[in-house]
Motif scaffolding. Structure first.
Motif, mmCIF file in Angstrom:
data_model
loop_
_atom_site.group_PDB
_atom_site.id
_atom_site.type_symbol
_atom_site.label_atom_id
_atom_site.label_comp_id
_atom_site.label_asym_id
_atom_site.label_seq_id
_atom_site.Cartn_x
_atom_site.Cartn_y
_atom_site.Cartn_z
ATOM 1 N N ALA A 103 -4.459 11.115 2.923
ATOM 2 C CA ALA A 103 -5.332 10.139 2.276
ATOM 3 C C ALA A 103 -4.553 9.326 1.252
ATOM 4 N N MET A 104 -3.587 9.957 0.598
ATOM 5 C CA MET A 104 -2.785 9.218 -0.377
ATOM 6 C C MET A 104 -1.958 8.138 0.323
ATOM 7 N N VAL A 105 -1.353 8.518 1.456
ATOM 8 C CA VAL A 105 -0.602 7.529 2.233
ATOM 9 C C VAL A 105 -1.531 6.397 2.653
ATOM 10 N N ALA A 106 -2.716 6.779 3.140
ATOM 11 C CA ALA A 106 -3.684 5.777 3.583
ATOM 12 C C ALA A 106 -4.051 4.842 2.438
ATOM 13 N N LEU A 107 -4.180 5.402 1.244
ATOM 14 C CA LEU A 107 -4.526 4.577 0.081
ATOM 15 C C LEU A 107 -3.464 3.495 -0.129
ATOM 16 N N VAL A 108 -2.190 3.913 -0.052
ATOM 17 C CA VAL A 108 -1.098 2.950 -0.232
ATOM 18 C C VAL A 108 -1.175 1.873 0.837
ATOM 19 N N VAL A 109 -1.390 2.286 2.096
ATOM 20 C CA VAL A 109 -1.454 1.315 3.192
ATOM 21 C C VAL A 109 -2.601 0.332 2.973
ATOM 22 N N VAL A 110 -3.751 0.847 2.580
ATOM 23 C CA VAL A 110 -4.907 -0.028 2.384
ATOM 24 C C VAL A 110 -4.633 -1.026 1.263
ATOM 25 N N VAL A 111 -4.053 -0.550 0.176
ATOM 26 C CA VAL A 111 -3.736 -1.464 -0.930
ATOM 27 C C VAL A 111 -2.776 -2.539 -0.454
ATOM 28 N N LEU A 112 -1.751 -2.153 0.326
ATOM 29 C CA LEU A 112 -0.795 -3.132 0.843
ATOM 30 C C LEU A 112 -1.499 -4.174 1.707
ATOM 31 N N ILE A 113 -2.394 -3.699 2.594
ATOM 32 C CA ILE A 113 -3.075 -4.635 3.494
ATOM 33 C C ILE A 113 -3.908 -5.634 2.681
ATOM 34 N N TYR A 114 -4.606 -5.118 1.666
ATOM 35 C CA TYR A 114 -5.412 -6.054 0.875
ATOM 36 C C TYR A 114 -4.531 -6.994 0.067
ATOM 37 N N LEU A 115 -3.324 -6.539 -0.331
ATOM 38 C CA LEU A 115 -2.405 -7.452 -1.015
ATOM 39 C C LEU A 115 -1.983 -8.576 -0.071
ATOM 40 N N VAL A 116 -1.702 -8.203 1.192
ATOM 41 C CA VAL A 116 -1.360 -9.233 2.185
ATOM 42 C C VAL A 116 -2.512 -10.222 2.311
ATOM 43 N N ALA A 117 -3.743 -9.677 2.369
ATOM 44 C CA ALA A 117 -4.904 -10.562 2.497
ATOM 45 C C ALA A 117 -5.006 -11.488 1.294
ATOM 46 N N ALA A 118 -4.724 -10.938 0.102
ATOM 47 C CA ALA A 118 -4.881 -11.742 -1.110
ATOM 48 C C ALA A 118 -3.826 -12.845 -1.186
ATOM 49 N N PHE A 119 -2.586 -12.539 -0.756
ATOM 50 C CA PHE A 119 -1.510 -13.516 -0.918
ATOM 51 C C PHE A 119 -1.094 -14.121 0.413
ATOM 52 N N ALA A 120 -2.071 -14.294 1.310
ATOM 53 C CA ALA A 120 -1.776 -14.746 2.663
ATOM 54 C C ALA A 120 -0.967 -16.047 2.696
ATOM 55 N N GLU A 121 -1.390 -17.055 1.924
ATOM 56 C CA GLU A 121 -0.723 -18.357 2.014
ATOM 57 C C GLU A 121 0.749 -18.251 1.632
ATOM 58 N N ILE A 179 -9.185 -12.857 6.696
ATOM 59 C CA ILE A 179 -10.548 -12.985 7.211
ATOM 60 C C ILE A 179 -11.100 -11.627 7.641
ATOM 61 N N SER A 180 -10.317 -10.889 8.429
ATOM 62 C CA SER A 180 -10.827 -9.618 8.946
ATOM 63 C C SER A 180 -11.119 -8.640 7.828
ATOM 64 N N MET A 181 -10.169 -8.520 6.882
ATOM 65 C CA MET A 181 -10.376 -7.545 5.817
ATOM 66 C C MET A 181 -11.504 -7.984 4.891
ATOM 67 N N SER A 182 -11.653 -9.296 4.694
ATOM 68 C CA SER A 182 -12.725 -9.748 3.800
ATOM 69 C C SER A 182 -14.082 -9.581 4.483
ATOM 70 N N VAL A 211 -4.098 -0.075 12.691
ATOM 71 C CA VAL A 211 -3.524 0.455 11.452
ATOM 72 C C VAL A 211 -4.549 0.381 10.321
ATOM 73 N N ALA A 212 -5.207 -0.771 10.191
ATOM 74 C CA ALA A 212 -6.168 -0.936 9.097
ATOM 75 C C ALA A 212 -7.319 0.059 9.237
ATOM 76 N N VAL A 213 -7.850 0.169 10.447
ATOM 77 C CA VAL A 213 -8.990 1.060 10.660
ATOM 78 C C VAL A 213 -8.593 2.518 10.414
ATOM 79 N N LEU A 214 -7.412 2.861 10.923
ATOM 80 C CA LEU A 214 -6.916 4.216 10.739
ATOM 81 C C LEU A 214 -6.769 4.546 9.262
ATOM 82 N N ALA A 215 -6.127 3.623 8.527
ATOM 83 C CA ALA A 215 -5.889 3.869 7.104
ATOM 84 C C ALA A 215 -7.211 3.996 6.359
ATOM 85 N N LEU A 216 -8.165 3.099 6.669
ATOM 86 C CA LEU A 216 -9.455 3.157 5.975
ATOM 87 C C LEU A 216 -10.203 4.439 6.315
ATOM 88 N N ASN A 217 -10.097 4.874 7.570
ATOM 89 C CA ASN A 217 -10.773 6.121 7.949
ATOM 90 C C ASN A 217 -10.182 7.322 7.219
#
Lengths: 327, 383, 557
Positions: B42-60, B177-180, B362-368
C-alpha cells in the motif's frame, strides 16, 4: 418451498416495473420522437411520406399523448410480445432481439458456471493455505485481473493470436456453421470459439469471486464450530469441506446478484470487440444511431435476465442454507 | 509459606497495565498511519498514486507537445530510443539525443515504414523551450520538462498515432482527464452517498427502507447498458466540457451506492454504539453528536471507500469512451486514446497504442492497493 | 473415583509468536488427572487455562504451538504422548472425540448452523465406530434423551439455531459423549449461559460423570462453580500453575498469595458491605409507575400490529434519595432496557417515570420534552457495562470526561481541565492522563474513567448497567467500593442493574427481581437473598453457585 419461490417472484414485480420505467426513460431521452425520425429517414431516401401511415404509427405508440399513456402503450405491446419497431433495420424489434439475447444469456450462463468452477477451488486452497505461494500467486493475479478492463484483454488476445499464431479469434461460429442447423458438430464448433469470450468476460469476476470465497472461508475457518468438529476427530480435509466451506458457500451463492450484472456489462463490451453475434454490438449500434425502441428492448431484457439470475440464486441459497429456508 | 497478604493491594496488581509505550497519546490518525505504513504494498501504491496525480497536475509542462499537434509525415512513427552519448568525428561525449526518421512508403501495403536515421541527430534536454501553452489555462509558458532543443524536430518517445500526434503527450494529457474524472466523479458520488447513506443510517425506518430498495435496484441493473443508454441520449452537439460533466454525472449516478452503503452501515452500527448513547446522555446537541462523536469514526472508512471507488470510475469512463459513447475528441482521455486501439490493423501496425491501456491498469492497480491498505488500517481499534 | 491416573501433563509450554515478541501462554505446567475425578482449572482472563485445555487435544490455534513438555494419555495398554502425535493424522484423531471429548464456551456457535443436530452426532459416532447408520442414529436419539432434550427423535432433524442456548449446550454434551470418552474437557461450558441454565448443565455434567466414571477437566473463572463441582483445583495465573489442591483444602487453606487474593476478592463479595441505616421517612427521587415498552412484532402493512414484544411490561419501582436499588434478572428479562428507558434511550409506550429534581416540582420523564430532558441529563447519569465500547476510542480521556461539563455547565476550558484532573484523582487514576486515548487503559481503568464521566456534573441519580460484569472478579469489589465512596460523598442514588446476585447482595439496599419484562418481587436485599418468596426468585437464588464447597451435598463434615 413453493411459497418461498412464489413470494420471491412476487417480490420481483416492483423491480421489473422499475426496470421498465428505466428502459422507457432511455427511450424517451433523445430529442424528437420515433415517428418524426422515421419520417425524416424516409424523406431522405426521396420517397413520398404517407401521412396516413405516420398517423397510424403515432396512434400505435400514443405519441402526442401524455407520457403515462405512451408508457402503457409501450409496455402493453411488450406483454403481447411487441417491442416496437426498429427504424434502422426497419423490422420489428422482436425479430432482432431474441436470437441475440439468447446468445448473450447462453454466454453469460456458461461464463458463470466456468467462473464458479474456477474460483471455488482456488478460493478454498488460498484460504486454507493462507500466506502460501499459491495464495500469493492468486492474490497477485486477482488484483491484476480486476484492474484490467475486459475490452483490453480482448484486444490483447486478438493481437497475440493474430501476431503470434496467425489466427483470428472473433465470432462464435466458423463461417461454415454460421447458418447451419443445430448439430453436434455445430455445438463443438461453438465451444471452440466460445472459450475466448468466456475467458475474457469471466476474468475480472472470477478474480473477485476467488477473493470473496477466500475471505468468507477465512472468516469461517476460525469459528468455534470448526474447532468443535475438529475436537470430535474429523480428518482435516473432510472437516474443511463439509463444515466451513459449506457455510462459506452461502454468501458466495448470493454474489450472483451483482456478478450477473457485471457479466452482462462485460459481455456487451467484449462482444463488440470480438464481434460476436450477441446483444452487445447490436445494442451499441442502436444507441449510436438512437434506434431507441431496439435499445430499450435490450435494456429491459438484460434487466430481466439479472432478475431471473437473482431469483435462481435466492432459490439455491434457500436450498443450501436452512437458516433462510426455515425463517 | 508466604507473608501476610493484603488482598486489596495485590488485586490492584492484577489489573494489568496495558500499553505503556509511545502510542498512549496517539490520535486515530497516528494509529491509522502506524498500521497503514506497515502495509508495504500500500505504501508503494501511495507513491505511485501521488506520482500519477502529479503528472495529471503538471500535464502541460510534462508533455513535450500539445496533444492536438499533428504531422502526417509521422503517421504511426515508432518510438525513439534515447541515446545518452554521441560519437562523431570529435569523439564520444555526453550529449543526450534521439535519432530522426528515414521513411519510405511500402508499395504493397501503402504503409509508411520508418527507420532511425543516424544522420539526423536530434539533441534533447530538460526544461527546453517548445510550443507555448497556457498552464492550467491561466499562465502563459513555453518550457517543457523534456524535449528536443529545436521544437520543429520530431520527438516521439513512445511513438506516434495515426495522425502523427505524439502519443506520450496525448497520454500525459489523458492522465489529467481520466484521473480527474475519477476524482471529481467520486466527489459527486460522495456527496450523494454521504447524504443518502447518512439519512438512511441515522434516521432508519421508512426512509431507510426506501433508500435501501433504490440502492438494491441500482446495483442489480447491468451498468454498461444503462450508462450507454444515458450517454447515447446526450445531444451530439454538446460542447466537450458539457459532455465531460454529463459523463461525470452519469457515472456518479450509479457510483454513489457503494459509498452510501458504507456510510449507512457505519451510521447504523454507530448509532447503537455505547459511546454514542453515552454522548447523547451527556446532553450534547444532535449536530455535535453527529459531527463530534460519530463522524470521526467515519472519516477513515469514507477515505477507503472513495479510494476504492475512483478506480471503478476510471474503468467505467475508459469503457464508455472506448465504445465511443463517452468523451469525444478533441478531449483526450485514456479511453478516448484506446479507441484507436480498437482496430486490429492499427494495433498490429503500432502496438504502442496499448500504452494508455497500461496506464489504466497501473493507475487502477495502485488505487486498489492503496484503498485496500486504507481499508485495513481504517479501524485501528478493531481487535 | 479410582486412583488410576489417566492423563499426565508434564512441563507443558505453549507459545504464541506475535509480531516480534513471543507470548508464553502456558509455562511449564504439570498436573495429573485421575479416572472419574473432576479437576477444575481456574484463573482470570489471560491465565492460560483455555490454552492448556486446547493443547491436550492438539487444538492450539495458529500461530500458537506447543513448545515443550509431555501430555501422557493412559490408554490401558501403555502411555501415549499426545504432544508427539502432532495436530494432524490418524493417531490424534483416534484420541479426539473417542478418548477425550471437549465442549466449548459458546453453545451458540459451537454447532454447525447448516447441519442438523442428528447429522453432527451420527457423524461423530460413525467416525469412531463401525456400526450402521441406523444404529448410530438410534444411539444419538438415546443420547439426546439422556441429556434431557425433549422429543429426541424429532430433535435429531432440527438445526442448532432452532434451540435455545441451554439446549444447544445439552446437544453439544450429547455429541461429546457419543463415543463414551474417558476424559471430558469442558472449557467454560456455562459462562455464556444464564445462572439457572448453568445450574442445570452443571448438574447434568456431574450426573453423567458419575454414570460413566469419566474424568472431567473443567475450565472456569468462577470460584462459585469450582466450589460446586471440583474434586481438585488447579489455579493458574499468567500461564503458570500457582497452586493445586483438593477443593476443600484450597478454599480453607489457600497456600499461595495469588490464590488468597483471588479467593479474598470473591469472598469479599459474599459479605455485604456495611450500609448506613435508612432514614425512617424515605424521600423518593424517582418513582416508576406501570412503565411499558412494547415493540410491534409483525409490523403490519397499514393495519395494526397484532403482536407485541413486551420488553417492559408494567414495571413499578421507587428509588429513594441516597438509596441503592438493584435490578436483577437473566438475559432477556428486560433489565437493561428498563435502565435505558428511564433515560429515554427508548421512548416508553406507557406509564410514568416521576422524578424529583434538585429544585422544583417533580416531572414525568416518560413524557418530558426535549428541553426538559436536556436539563435532566446533568442530574441523572448512566454507567455502561462494557468499558471498551462506552468510551469513544477517538477522543482523549479529557475530551470524554469534559463533554458533560461542556454541555451542562458554563465552565471555562481552564476550569474543566482542573475539574477533570480532580475527578481522575478521585477515581484512583493519575490526574495527568487527560491527553491519552482509551486504548492505553485496561478494563478496570476504563470503568473508572466512565465513572468519572458520570459523576463529573455532580449527578443525583446514576443508572449503573452491569458496571462490573466485564471485569475480572478481583476488580469488581474495587469498582463497587469506589461507587460506594462516591455515593457517600455526593449523596448519590443508584439504580444498579446486574445479573449477578453476589454483586447485588454486596452493593444494594433493595432489589427488584425481573423476569420477562415484569418485576416478580421487590424487597430488602437481605430478605430477597435469604428468604425469597416468589418461586422464580427462589429458583434464581438457589441456582447461584456459592464459593463455599461446604455447602455441597457431598461435603465432609
Amino acid at each position: 418451498m413453493l411459497i418461498f419461490i412464489l413470494k420471491r417472484v412476487a417480490g420481483m414485480i416492483p423491480a421489473m416495473f422499475a426496470i421498465s420505467i428505466l428502459a422507457f426513460t432511455v427511450i424517451q431521452l433523445p430529442p424528437g420522437d420515433y415517428v418524426s425520425t422515421y419520417a425524416a429517414q424516409i424523406a431522405q431516401t426521396g420517397e413520398a411520406v404517407d401521412s396516413a401511415v405516420l398517423a397510424n404509427l403515432r396512434e400505435r405508440y400514443g405519441l402526442g399523448e401524455n407520457v403515462a399513456v405512451q408508457y402503457f402503450k409501450w409496455i402493453g405491446g411488450i406483454v403481447r410480445g411487441d417491442f416496437g419497431q426498429s427504424f434502422e433495420w426497419n423490422q420489428p424489434v422482436t425479430e432482432l432481439v431474441w436470437g441475440r439475447m439468447g446468445m448473450t444469456a447462453l454466454i453469460s450462463f456458461l461464463t458463470l458456471i466456468t467462473m464458479w468452477a474456477v474460483s471455488l477451488p482456488i478460493g478454498i486452497i488460498s484460504a486454507v493455505r493462507q500466506y502460501s505461494v499459491i495464495d500469493y500467486l492468486t492474490t497477485t493475479f486477482a488484483f491484476l485481473a480486476t484492474a484490467v478492463p475486459e475490452f483490453l484483454v480482448a484486444i490483447v488476445l486478438l493481437y497475440i493470436s493474430t501476431m503470434w499464431f496467425g489466427v483470428s479469434v472473433g465470432g462464435l461460429f466458423s463461417p461454415a456453421f454460421e447458418n447451419a442447423p443445430f448439430s453436434l458438430a455445430k455445438v463443438l464448433d461453438f465451444l471452440q470459439h466460445a472459450w475466448i469470450p468466456i475467458l475474457v468476460i469471466g476474468l475480472g469476476s472470477t478474480a473477485a469471486l476467488t477473493r470473496i470465497m477466500r475471505a468468507n472461508l477465512l472468516d469461517e475457518l476460525h469459528k468455534p464450530y470448526v474447532e468443535a468438529a475438529r475436537a470430535k476427530g474429523l480428518p482435516e480435509g473432510r472437516l474443511v469441506l463439509t463444515y466451513p466451506v459449506r457455510v462459506a458457500l452461502n454468501p458466495f451463492i448470493s454474489t450472483i446478484g451483482w456478478v450477473l450484472p457485471a457479466l452482462i456489462s462485460g459481455e456487451l463490451i467484449v462482444s463488440t470487440v470480438l464481434n460476436l453475434p450477441t446483444a452487445g454490438p447490436l445494442l451499441l449500434q442502436a444507441l449510436k444511431s438512437q434506434d431507441m425502441y431496439l435499445a430499450g428492448a435490450f435494456i429491459l431484457l438484460t434487466g430481466g435476465l439479472v432478475l431471473i439470475g437473482t431469483l435462481i440464486s435466492d432459490i439455491l441459497l434457500a436450498i443450501s442454507d436452512p437458516r433462510i429456508r426455515l425463517s | 509459606m508466604s507473608a501476610p497478604f493484603d488482598t486489596t493491594k495485590d488485586a490492584e496488581l492484577l489489573d494489568q497495565q496495558v500499553h505503556a509505550g509511545s502510542l498512549v497519546a496517539a490520535s486515530q490518525w497516528a494509529l491509522i498511519w502506524h498500521k497503514f505504513s506497515r502495509h508495504r504494498l500500500a505504501m508503494v501504491a501511495l507513491v505511485v498514486v501521488v506520482l500519477i496525480y502529479l503528472v495529471a497536475a503538471f500535464a502541460e509542462f510534462l508533455a513535450p507537445y500539445d496533444p492536438g499537434k499533428f504531422d502526417p509525415r509521422y503517421t504511426f512513427a515508432p518510438p525513439q530510443q534515447i541515446h545518452l552519448f554521441l560519437t562523431d568525428e570529435d569523439g564520444t561525449r555526453f550529449a543526450p539525443h534521439v535519432l530522426g526518421y528515414k521513411s519510405q512508403v511500402d508499395p504493397k501495403s501503402f504503409r509508411r515504414l520508418f527507420q532511425p536515421d543516424p544522420e539526423k541527430v536530434i539533441p534533447i534536454a530538460f526544461f527546453v523551450e517548445g510550443q507555448p501553452y497556457k498552464f492550467w489555462g491561466i499562465w502563459e509558458a513555453n518550457r517543457h520538462f523534456l524535449g528536443p532543443l529545436d521544437k520543429a524536430d520530431p520527438f516521439f518517445l513512445i511513438g506516434g498515432d495515426r495522425l502523427g500526434r505524439d502519443l506520450l503527450s496525448r497520454t500525459i494529457h489523458g492522465t489529467r482527464i481520466s484521473m480527474s474524472i475519477g476524482l471529481v466523479g467520486v466527489t459527486f458520488s460522495l456527496i450523494i452517498g454521504l447524504i443518502l447513506g447518512g439519512i438512511s443510517g441515522y434516521r432508519g425506518g421508512l426512509v431507510d427502507r426506501v433508500i435501501q430498495r433504490v440502492i438494491e435496484f441500482i446495483r442489480s441493473v447491468p451498468t454498461i447498458p444503462l450508462w450507454l443508454g444515458l450517454a447515447a441520449a446526450m445531444p451530439k452537439d454538446w460542447p466537450p466540457l458539457q459532455v465531460y460533466f454529463a459523463i461525470l454525472i452519469i457515472l456518479s449516478l450509479i457510483g454513489w451506492t457503494e459509498i452510501a452503503r458504507v456510510v449507512r452501515g457505519r451510521f447504523l452500527s454507530l448509532r447503537r454504539e455505547d459511546f454514542v448513547i453515552a454522548a447523547r446522555l451527556d446532553g450534547v446537541s444532535e449536530f455535535r453528536l453527529i459531527m463530534r462523536h460519530m463522524m470521526p469514526s467515519l472519516y477513515s472508512h469514507i477515505i477507503a471507500a472513495i479510494t476504492l471507488a475512483i478506480p471503478n470510475m476510471i474503468l467505467a469512463e475508459t469503457a464508455l469512451s472506448f465504445l465511443g459513447l463517452g468523451l469525444q475528441p478533441p478531449i483526450v482521455s485514456w479511453g478516448v486514446l484506446l479507441q484507436d486501439a480498437q482496430n486490429l490493423r492499427a494495433i498490429t501496425q503500432a502496438p504502442w497504442q496499448f500504452v494508455p491501456g497500461v496506464c489504466v491498469v497501473v493507475a487502477v492497480l495502485a488505487l486498489n492497493f492503496l484503498g485496500d491498505g486504507v481499508r485495513d488500517a481504517a479501524d485501528p481499534y478493531a481487535k | 473415583m479410582s486412583d488410576e491416573t489417566i492423563l499426565k501433563v508434564r512441563n507443558l509450554s505453549v507459545d504464541f509468536p506475535i509480531q516480534k515478541s513471543v507470548v508464553h501462554a502456558v509455562k511449564q505446567v504439570s498436573f495429573d488427572l485421575k479416572r472419574g475425578e473432576t479437576l477444575c482449572v481456574v484463573g482470570e482472563s489471560g491465565s492460560g487455562k483455555s490454552v492448556t485445555a486446547r493443547a491436550i487435544l492438539q487444538l492450539v490455534a495458529k500461530p500458537g504451538a506447543i513448545t515443550g513438555g509431555q501430555i501422557l494419555l493412559n490408554t490401558g495398554s501403555g502411555e501415549v504422548d499426545i504432544v508427539k502425535l502432532g495436530s494432524r493424522g490418524l493417531a490424534i484423531r483416534e484420541v479426539r472425540g473417542r478418548r477425550i471429548a471437549m465442549i466449548f464456551q459458546e453453545p451458540m456457535t459451537s454447532l454447525s448452523p447448516v447441519h442438523t443436530i442428528g447429522h453432527q452426532i451420527v457423524e461423530t459416532i460413525l467416525l469412531h465406530e463401525k456400526i450402521s447408520k441406523e444404529e448410530a442414529r438410534k444411539r444419538a436419539a438415546a443420547l439426546l434423551g439422556r441429556v434431557r432434550i425433549p422429543e429426541p427423535e424429532k430433535a435429531l432433524d432440527r438445526y442448532s439455531f432452532e434451540f435455545s442456548g441451554g439446549m444447544r449446550q445439552r446437544a453439544m454434551i450429547a455429541m461429546a459423549l457419543s463415543c463414551n470418552p474417558e476424559i471430558l474437557i469442558a472449557d467454560e461450558p456455562t459462562t455464556a449461559l444464564d445462572v439457572t441454565t448453568q445450574a442445570e448443565i452443571l448438574s447434568l455434567i456431574r450426573e453423567l460423570q458419575r454414570d460413566r466414571g469419566m474424568a472431567v477437566l473443567f475450565i472456569t473463572h468462577d470460584m462459585g462453580v469450582v466450589a460446586q463441582i471440583a474434586d481438585r483445583v488447579m489455579v493458574m495465573f499468567r500461564g503458570e500453575k500457582v497452586e493445586e489442591a483438593g477443593v476443600f483444602d484450597l478454599f480453607e487453606r489457600p497456600q499461595q498469595a495469588y490464590t488468597r487474593a483471588l479467593l479474598g476478592s470473591v469472598l469479599k463479595l459474599e459479605t455485604p458491605a456495611p450500609r448506613p441505616p435508612r432514614p425512617a421517612a424515605e424521600k423518593p427521587i424517582a418513582k416508576i409507575e406501570n412503565l411499558e415498552l412494547h415493540f410491534p412484532l409483525n409490523a403490519g402493512f397499514m393495519g395494526r400490529p397484532t403482536n407485541y414484544l413486551k420488553a417492559i411490561d408494567g414495571v413499578s419501582l421507587t428509588i429513594n434519595q441516597g438509596e441503592t436499588v438493584g435490578v436483577v434478572g437473566e438475559s432477556g428479562s428486560g433489565k437493561t432496557t428498563l435502565g435505558r428507558t428511564l433515560l429515554r434511550v427508548y421512548d416508553p409506550t406507557g406509564g410514568q417515570v416521576m422524578y424529583w429534581p434538585s429544585n422544583g416540582e417533580p416531572v414525568d420523564i416518560a413524557t418530558l420534552n426535549k428541553a426538559g430532558m436536556k436539563s435532566l441529563y446533568g442530574e441523572v447519569r448512566m454507567v455502561f457495562q462494557d468499558p471498551h465500547s462506552s468510551l469513544n476510542p477517538r477522543m482523549t480521556i479529557y475530551q470524554t470526561i469534559s463533554e458533560p461539563l461542556r454541555t451542562n455547565t458554563d465552565m471555562t476550558e481552564r476550569q474543566m481541565m482542573d475539574r477533570v484532573s480532580e475527578l481522575l484523582a478521585r477515581v484512583g487514576l493519575p490526574p495527568d492522563i487527560g491527553d491519552r486515548y482509551p486504548h492505553a487503559f485496561s478494563g478496570g481503568q476504563r470503568q473508572r474513567i466512565s465513572i468519572a464521566r458520570a459523576v463529573a456534573v455532580r449527578p443525583r441519580l446514576i443508572i449503573a448497567d452491569e458496571p462490573t460484569s466485564a471485569l475480572d472478579v478481583s476488580l469488581r469489589h474495587q469498582v463497587l467500593d469506589l461507587m460506594r465512596d462516591l455515593q457517600n460523598e455526593y449523596g448519590l442514588s443508584y439504580l444498579f442493574i446486574s445479573h449477578d446476585i453476589s454483586v447485588i447482595r454486596y452493593f444494594c439496599d433493595r432489589v427488584a427481581v425481573m423476569k420477562n419484562g415484569k418485576i416478580v418481587e421487590v424487597g430488602d436485599v437481605v430478605q430477597i437473598c435469604e428468604n425469597p418468596q416468589h418461586a422464580y426468585t427462589q429458583n434464581l437464588i438457589g441456582a447461584v453457585p456459592r464459593p463455599d464447597p461446604r455447602l455441597r451435598a457431598d461435603a465432609p463434615q
